[in-house]
Enzyme design. Structure first.
Site, short mmCIF file in Angstrom:
data_model
loop_
_atom_site.label_atom_id
_atom_site.label_comp_id
_atom_site.label_asym_id
_atom_site.label_seq_id
_atom_site.Cartn_x
_atom_site.Cartn_y
_atom_site.Cartn_z
N SER A 94 -4.68 11.04 -3.04
CA SER A 94 -4.79 9.90 -3.97
C SER A 94 -3.73 10.13 -5.05
O SER A 94 -3.96 10.83 -6.02
CB SER A 94 -6.19 9.85 -4.59
OG SER A 94 -7.16 9.76 -3.59
N LYS B 37 -6.38 2.34 -3.94
CA LYS B 37 -7.29 3.50 -3.96
C LYS B 37 -7.70 3.84 -5.40
O LYS B 37 -8.87 4.06 -5.70
CB LYS B 37 -6.61 4.71 -3.30
CG LYS B 37 -7.32 6.03 -3.50
CD LYS B 37 -8.67 6.06 -2.84
CE LYS B 37 -9.47 7.27 -3.27
NZ LYS B 37 -10.83 7.24 -2.76
N LYS C 225 -8.74 11.92 -12.57
CA LYS C 225 -7.30 11.69 -12.30
C LYS C 225 -7.09 10.28 -11.75
O LYS C 225 -6.22 9.53 -12.21
CB LYS C 225 -6.82 12.74 -11.29
CG LYS C 225 -5.47 12.47 -10.69
CD LYS C 225 -5.30 12.74 -9.20
CE LYS C 225 -6.44 12.70 -8.29
NZ LYS C 225 -6.17 12.60 -6.88
P1 NAD Z 1 -9.30 20.05 -2.46
O1 NAD Z 1 -9.03 20.61 -3.82
O2 NAD Z 1 -10.53 20.46 -1.73
O3 NAD Z 1 -8.05 20.32 -1.49
C1 NAD Z 1 -6.72 20.35 -1.91
C2 NAD Z 1 -6.06 21.49 -1.14
O4 NAD Z 1 -4.66 21.49 -1.44
C3 NAD Z 1 -6.61 22.87 -1.50
O5 NAD Z 1 -7.06 23.53 -0.33
C4 NAD Z 1 -5.41 23.57 -2.14
O6 NAD Z 1 -5.38 24.98 -1.86
C5 NAD Z 1 -4.26 22.85 -1.49
N1 NAD Z 1 -3.01 22.94 -2.24
C6 NAD Z 1 -2.83 22.74 -3.57
N2 NAD Z 1 -1.53 22.88 -3.86
C7 NAD Z 1 -0.89 23.18 -2.70
C8 NAD Z 1 0.46 23.43 -2.36
N3 NAD Z 1 1.43 23.43 -3.27
N4 NAD Z 1 0.76 23.69 -1.06
C9 NAD Z 1 -0.22 23.72 -0.11
N5 NAD Z 1 -1.52 23.49 -0.39
C10 NAD Z 1 -1.84 23.22 -1.67
O7 NAD Z 1 -9.23 18.46 -2.65
P2 NAD Z 1 -9.83 17.34 -1.67
O8 NAD Z 1 -11.17 17.00 -2.15
O9 NAD Z 1 -9.57 17.72 -0.26
O10 NAD Z 1 -8.87 16.12 -2.09
C11 NAD Z 1 -7.54 15.97 -1.60
C12 NAD Z 1 -7.05 14.60 -2.03
O11 NAD Z 1 -7.90 13.60 -1.46
C13 NAD Z 1 -7.06 14.35 -3.53
O12 NAD Z 1 -5.97 13.57 -3.90
C14 NAD Z 1 -8.37 13.60 -3.75
O13 NAD Z 1 -8.33 12.81 -4.92
C15 NAD Z 1 -8.46 12.79 -2.48
N6 NAD Z 1 -9.80 12.39 -2.04
C16 NAD Z 1 -10.84 13.27 -2.01
C17 NAD Z 1 -12.09 12.85 -1.56
C18 NAD Z 1 -13.28 13.77 -1.51
O14 NAD Z 1 -14.41 13.28 -1.28
N7 NAD Z 1 -13.14 15.07 -1.67
C19 NAD Z 1 -12.28 11.53 -1.13
C20 NAD Z 1 -11.18 10.67 -1.13
C21 NAD Z 1 -9.95 11.11 -1.59
#
Ligand code: NAD
Length: 296
Positions: free
Chosen positions: A102, A176, A245
């Site tokens: 997102s 989104k 965010k």
């Molecule tokens: P999360 O924090 O669980 O996962 C993010 C991952 O990115 C982590 O495993 C982290 O180690 C990795 N990461 C961070 N910096 C990095 C880098 N430089 N190189 C490689 N890996 C890196 O977050 P999430 O909940 O999976 O969310 C991911 C995205 O999806 C976000 O933008 C969030 O807003 C969106 N989102 C989440 C949900 C939800 O229900 N969790 C739903 C819809 C959208």
């Protein structure tokens, strides 16, 4: 790359194997694709190996692929990953990068322009449906990008859920963020109503049943309160900070096009107050508990 029918096996780089990325990568592997996955967290890479993927040790190694999917926290991280020298070197002309994080729509458009100079295509495809939707392959996927490029990755996206074309590049990220501003605002007012009703002596299950058959219903009454708040788990898998965010992206977007987001600004302020008190890793559904803690 050529047209991607669902049966054509592709090499897919997957960067960001967190709560959402991990189950999504798993579905792509099940769908017959070769997944090269990278995450900073060793455990996330280990999960990918268990699922039959190939864990690589740098974003650059994951970028040597037909399609590169990013599922990272925000635009800042997306920009830094795409700006990494090894990633730049590995992304071949013709590669399609799909940012499923997102992210900020304006930044996404800038990145698309930068990548286009090297004949690399950017599609934005953020999702809703949470961790459960990511596990089940039932995400709603909001897709922005040139129609011919989007067509070429639709087969891949269909393994993860239901792609809905939102418009040109950045449109997916815009819709989104707006969705999450609405969702967060619903959750706040739903929580106030649920807490007030319970203090009045109403049964929370009865309240939800009434709301879900009435005009007060939303994702908060249909999903968040019954599944993550009332049972006391606070375990939706979507972080409070990530929600905040997205809300800020939406209010900035509104302001940029001349719409004063009065209720949106108020919601951002309230959520920010809760975020200050709660653990940085708190689930976003913890706001309900926080609101309850502020009542007498
Ligand atoms: P999360 O924090 O669980 O996962 C993010 C991952 O990115 C982590 O495993 C982290 O180690 C990795 N990461 C961070 N910096 C990095 C880098 N430089 N190189 C490689 N890996 C890196 O977050 P999430 O909940 O999976 O969310 C991911 C995205 O999806 C976000 O933008 C969030 O807003 C969106 N989102 C989440 C949900 C939800 O229900 N969790 C739903 C819809 C959208």
């Amino acid at each position: 790359m050529s047209d991607t029918g669902p049966q054509e096996a592709l090499t897919i780089g997957f960067i960001g194997l967190g709560r959402m990325g991990s189950p999504m990568a798993r579905l792509l592997i099940k769908g017959g694709h070769r997944v090269l996955g990278f995450d900073l967290a060793q455990q996330a890479r280990a999960h990918l190996t268990e699922a039959g993927g190939t864990a690589v040790h740098s974003a650059g190694a994951a970028a040597a692929a037909d399609v590169v999917i990013l599922m990272l926290p925000d635009s800042k991280v997306v920009t830094s990953v795409l700006g990494d020298d090894a990633v730049t070197a590995a992304l071949a002309p013709g590669t399609i990068v799909i940012d499923m994080s997102s992210s900020e729509p304006v930044r996404t458009r800038e990145l698309a322009d930068e990548l286009a100079q090297r004949r690399i295509h950017l599609v934005d495809a953020p999702v809703s449906g949470g961790v459960r939707g990511a596990e089940a392959g039932t995400l709603t996927i909001m897709v922005g990008g040139d129609a011919d490029i989007v067509d070429r990755v639709t087969g891949v996206l269909e393994l993860l859920g239901r792609p809905v074309r939102a418009g040109g590049v950045g449109a997916g990220h815009a819709v989104k963020a707006l969705n999450n501003l609405m969702s967060a605002t619903h959750l706040w007012v739903t929580s106030e109503a649920m807490i007030a009703g319970q203090k009045f002596g109403l049964d929370p299950e009865v309240m939800l049943s009434v709301f879900n058959g009435s005009s007060g219903r939303s994702g908060s009454t249909e999903n968040k309160w019954p599944n993550f708040i009332l049972p006391g788990g606070f375990d939706s898998g979507f972080g409070l900070r990530l929600m905040l965010k997205d809300m800020k992206i939406a209010t900035a977007l509104a302001r940029a096009v001349g719409v004063e987001p009065t209720l949106g600004d108020e919601a951002v302020e309230l959520w920010a107050r809760a975020a200050e008190d709660l653990d940085p890793d708190a689930d976003h559904t913890e706001v309900a508990r926080w609101i309850a803690s502020t009542t007498n």
